[in-house]
Write a protein that holds these residues in place. Structure first.
Motif, PDB file in Angstrom:
ATOM      1  N   LEU A   1       0.831  -1.218   0.000  1.00  0.00           N
ATOM      2  CA  LEU A   1       0.000   0.000   0.000  1.00  0.00           C
ATOM      3  C   LEU A   1       0.858   1.257   0.000  1.00  0.00           C
ATOM      4  O   LEU A   1       0.503   2.258  -0.633  1.00  0.00           O
ATOM      5  N   GLY A   2       1.976   1.211   0.719  1.00  0.00           N
ATOM      6  CA  GLY A   2       2.880   2.361   0.741  1.00  0.00           C
ATOM      7  C   GLY A   2       3.441   2.667  -0.642  1.00  0.00           C
ATOM      8  O   GLY A   2       3.476   3.827  -1.072  1.00  0.00           O
ATOM      9  N   ILE A   3       3.849   1.628  -1.355  1.00  0.00           N
ATOM     10  CA  ILE A   3       4.376   1.818  -2.709  1.00  0.00           C
ATOM     11  C   ILE A   3       3.275   2.344  -3.635  1.00  0.00           C
ATOM     12  O   ILE A   3       3.483   3.284  -4.409  1.00  0.00           O
ATOM     13  N   GLY A   4       2.091   1.747  -3.528  1.00  0.00           N
ATOM     14  CA  GLY A   4       0.964   2.201  -4.353  1.00  0.00           C
ATOM     15  C   GLY A   4       0.572   3.637  -4.052  1.00  0.00           C
ATOM     16  O   GLY A   4       0.227   4.401  -4.957  1.00  0.00           O
ATOM     17  N   SER A   5       0.626   4.012  -2.773  1.00  0.00           N
ATOM     18  CA  SER A   5       0.260   5.389  -2.416  1.00  0.00           C
ATOM     19  C   SER A   5       1.251   6.392  -2.976  1.00  0.00           C
ATOM     20  O   SER A   5       0.856   7.467  -3.423  1.00  0.00           O
ATOM     21  N   ILE A   6       2.508   6.034  -2.967  1.00  0.00           N
ATOM     22  CA  ILE A   6       3.517   6.941  -3.535  1.00  0.00           C
ATOM     23  C   ILE A   6       3.294   7.110  -5.038  1.00  0.00           C
ATOM     24  O   ILE A   6       3.338   8.236  -5.558  1.00  0.00           O
ATOM     25  N   LEU A   7       3.003   6.010  -5.736  1.00  0.00           N
ATOM     26  CA  LEU A   7       2.733   6.109  -7.172  1.00  0.00           C
ATOM     27  C   LEU A   7       1.492   6.957  -7.449  1.00  0.00           C
ATOM     28  O   LEU A   7       1.486   7.785  -8.357  1.00  0.00           O
ATOM     29  N   GLY A   8       0.439   6.745  -6.663  1.00  0.00           N
ATOM     30  CA  GLY A   8      -0.787   7.526  -6.840  1.00  0.00           C
ATOM     31  C   GLY A   8      -0.580   9.003  -6.551  1.00  0.00           C
ATOM     32  O   GLY A   8      -1.088   9.868  -7.261  1.00  0.00           O
ATOM     33  N   LEU A   9       0.174   9.295  -5.484  1.00  0.00           N
ATOM     34  CA  LEU A   9       0.452  10.699  -5.149  1.00  0.00           C
ATOM     35  C   LEU A   9       1.289  11.372  -6.225  1.00  0.00           C
ATOM     36  O   LEU A   9       1.009  12.505  -6.619  1.00  0.00           O
ATOM     37  N   VAL A  10       2.311  10.666  -6.702  1.00  0.00           N
ATOM     38  CA  VAL A  10       3.160  11.248  -7.749  1.00  0.00           C
ATOM     39  C   VAL A  10       2.330  11.516  -9.006  1.00  0.00           C
ATOM     40  O   VAL A  10       2.432  12.585  -9.609  1.00  0.00           O
ATOM     41  N   GLY A  11       1.474  10.562  -9.388  1.00  0.00           N
ATOM     42  CA  GLY A  11       0.638  10.757 -10.574  1.00  0.00           C
ATOM     43  C   GLY A  11      -0.335  11.914 -10.420  1.00  0.00           C
ATOM     44  O   GLY A  11      -0.468  12.749 -11.313  1.00  0.00           O
ATOM     45  N   SER A  12      -1.010  11.979  -9.281  1.00  0.00           N
ATOM     46  CA  SER A  12      -1.989  13.042  -9.058  1.00  0.00           C
ATOM     47  C   SER A  12      -1.321  14.409  -8.961  1.00  0.00           C
ATOM     48  O   SER A  12      -1.797  15.392  -9.533  1.00  0.00           O
ATOM     49  N   ILE A  13      -0.234  14.475  -8.222  1.00  0.00           N
ATOM     50  CA  ILE A  13       0.465  15.759  -8.059  1.00  0.00           C
ATOM     51  C   ILE A  13       1.127  16.173  -9.367  1.00  0.00           C
ATOM     52  O   ILE A  13       1.131  17.358  -9.717  1.00  0.00           O
ATOM     53  N   TRP A  14       1.668  15.206 -10.120  1.00  0.00           N
ATOM     54  CA  TRP A  14       2.255  15.506 -11.433  1.00  0.00           C
ATOM     55  C   TRP A  14       1.220  16.195 -12.317  1.00  0.00           C
ATOM     56  O   TRP A  14       1.492  17.215 -12.946  1.00  0.00           O
ATOM     57  N   TYR A  15       0.029  15.632 -12.363  1.00  0.00           N
ATOM     58  CA  TYR A  15      -1.033  16.201 -13.198  1.00  0.00           C
ATOM     59  C   TYR A  15      -1.426  17.592 -12.705  1.00  0.00           C
ATOM     60  O   TYR A  15      -1.570  18.523 -13.494  1.00  0.00           O
ATOM     61  N   ALA A  16      -1.601  17.733 -11.389  1.00  0.00           N
ATOM     62  CA  ALA A  16      -2.005  19.023 -10.822  1.00  0.00           C
ATOM     63  C   ALA A  16      -0.950  20.098 -11.073  1.00  0.00           C
ATOM     64  O   ALA A  16      -1.283  21.232 -11.430  1.00  0.00           O
ATOM     65  N   VAL A  17       0.305  19.749 -10.901  1.00  0.00           N
ATOM     66  CA  VAL A  17       1.379  20.724 -11.136  1.00  0.00           C
ATOM     67  C   VAL A  17       1.413  21.114 -12.607  1.00  0.00           C
ATOM     68  O   VAL A  17       1.596  22.294 -12.938  1.00  0.00           O
ATOM     69  N   ASP A  18       1.221  20.155 -13.499  1.00  0.00           N
ATOM     70  CA  ASP A  18       1.235  20.466 -14.919  1.00  0.00           C
ATOM     71  C   ASP A  18       0.081  21.391 -15.302  1.00  0.00           C
ATOM     72  O   ASP A  18       0.254  22.302 -16.110  1.00  0.00           O
ATOM     73  N   VAL A  19      -1.101  21.169 -14.716  1.00  0.00           N
ATOM     74  CA  VAL A  19      -2.240  22.071 -14.957  1.00  0.00           C
ATOM     75  C   VAL A  19      -1.907  23.464 -14.456  1.00  0.00           C
ATOM     76  O   VAL A  19      -2.160  24.466 -15.133  1.00  0.00           O
ATOM     77  N   TYR A  20      -1.323  23.549 -13.263  1.00  0.00           N
ATOM     78  CA  TYR A  20      -0.973  24.855 -12.691  1.00  0.00           C
ATOM     79  C   TYR A  20       0.078  25.570 -13.548  1.00  0.00           C
ATOM     80  O   TYR A  20      -0.051  26.767 -13.823  1.00  0.00           O
ATOM     81  N   VAL A  21       1.110  24.851 -13.972  1.00  0.00           N
ATOM     82  CA  VAL A  21       2.171  25.464 -14.780  1.00  0.00           C
ATOM     83  C   VAL A  21       1.616  25.934 -16.121  1.00  0.00           C
ATOM     84  O   VAL A  21       1.953  27.022 -16.594  1.00  0.00           O
ATOM     85  N   GLU A  22       0.756  25.116 -16.720  1.00  0.00           N
ATOM     86  CA  GLU A  22       0.140  25.507 -17.998  1.00  0.00           C
ATOM     87  C   GLU A  22      -0.653  26.798 -17.839  1.00  0.00           C
ATOM     88  O   GLU A  22      -0.544  27.709 -18.656  1.00  0.00           O
ATOM     89  N   ARG A  23      -1.436  26.882 -16.787  1.00  0.00           N
ATOM     90  CA  ARG A  23      -2.241  28.080 -16.547  1.00  0.00           C
ATOM     91  C   ARG A  23      -1.350  29.277 -16.215  1.00  0.00           C
ATOM     92  O   ARG A  23      -1.575  30.384 -16.688  1.00  0.00           O
ATOM     93  N   ALA A  24      -0.314  29.074 -15.410  1.00  0.00           N
ATOM     94  CA  ALA A  24       0.582  30.169 -15.033  1.00  0.00           C
ATOM     95  C   ALA A  24       1.331  30.713 -16.248  1.00  0.00           C
ATOM     96  O   ALA A  24       1.553  31.927 -16.353  1.00  0.00           O
TER      97      ALA A  24
END
Length: 188
Positions: free
Chosen positions: A124-147
């Motif tokens: 679960l720890g490994i899966g959570s890290i992958l999920g967090l990286v994927g979700s945050i990667w997407y969110a950061v990319d949306v923010y950078v695109e908008r900025a």
């Protein structure tokens, strides 16, 4: 105490896994955030883009051409990481279920059951890290695109913000992480 902790961890793991699966399957990772008077609500997801007419509630969705087609990097990486997180969370959930004290599987081997719970926590720890990286990667990319568009004074008629699917992916990943901590640190 151990049985209550195991059941709490299982409940949180089940809920978090469902959140991750919903985040992967749903189509509102980016939502239009325009404050003007629009007649439609636009959502972009990992698999398709949907537009909902606000006045009559009619929803139309356009599937992306193909899984193998050229897509933006944020979509490909997020898909990959969230699918891996879903698979790991499902495996951990099954392992945790078999390792619970209330399940009769290997009832005479408490050490093996404890190791199964510990292994489920690590997975679960490994899966959570992958999920967090994927979700945050997407969110950061949306923010950078908008900025970048704002800094260059470019207005394309609509700009996007984080959608509820993105938040659901982050919540599911954090739930898996908390469950991992419960199973690996607090259970022993």
């Amino acid at each position: 105490m151990s049985a209550a902790l195991q059941m709490s961890a299982f409940g949180l793991a089940l809920l978090s896994t469902l959140f991750l699966l919903l985040a992967t399957c749903t189509d509102c990772w980016m939502v239009n955030a325009d404050d003007s008077l629009e007649i439609s609500h636009k959502c972009r997801g990992l698999w398709r883009e949907c537009v909902t007419n606000i006045q009559d509630g009619v929803r139309t969705c356009d599937q992306y051409d193909s899984i193998l087609a050229d897509h933006p990097v944020k979509i490909v990486v997020t898909r990959t990481l969230l699918i891996a997180a879903d698979l790991l969370a499902g495996l951990a959930l099954a392992t945790l279920l078999l390792g619970l004290d209330c399940i009769k599987f290997l009832k005479e081997e408490p050490r093996v059951k404890m190791k199964m719970c510990y292994g489920a926590g690590i997975i679960l720890g490994i899966g959570s890290i992958l999920g967090l990286v994927g979700s945050i990667w997407y969110a950061v990319d949306v923010y950078v695109e908008r900025a970048m568009l704002v800094s260059r004074n470019i207005f394309l008629g609509v700009h996007y913000d984080f959608g509820w699917s993105c938040w659901l992916g982050m919540a599911g990943s954090m739930g898996c992480f908390v469950t991992s901590i419960l199973l690996t640190c607090c259970l022993y």
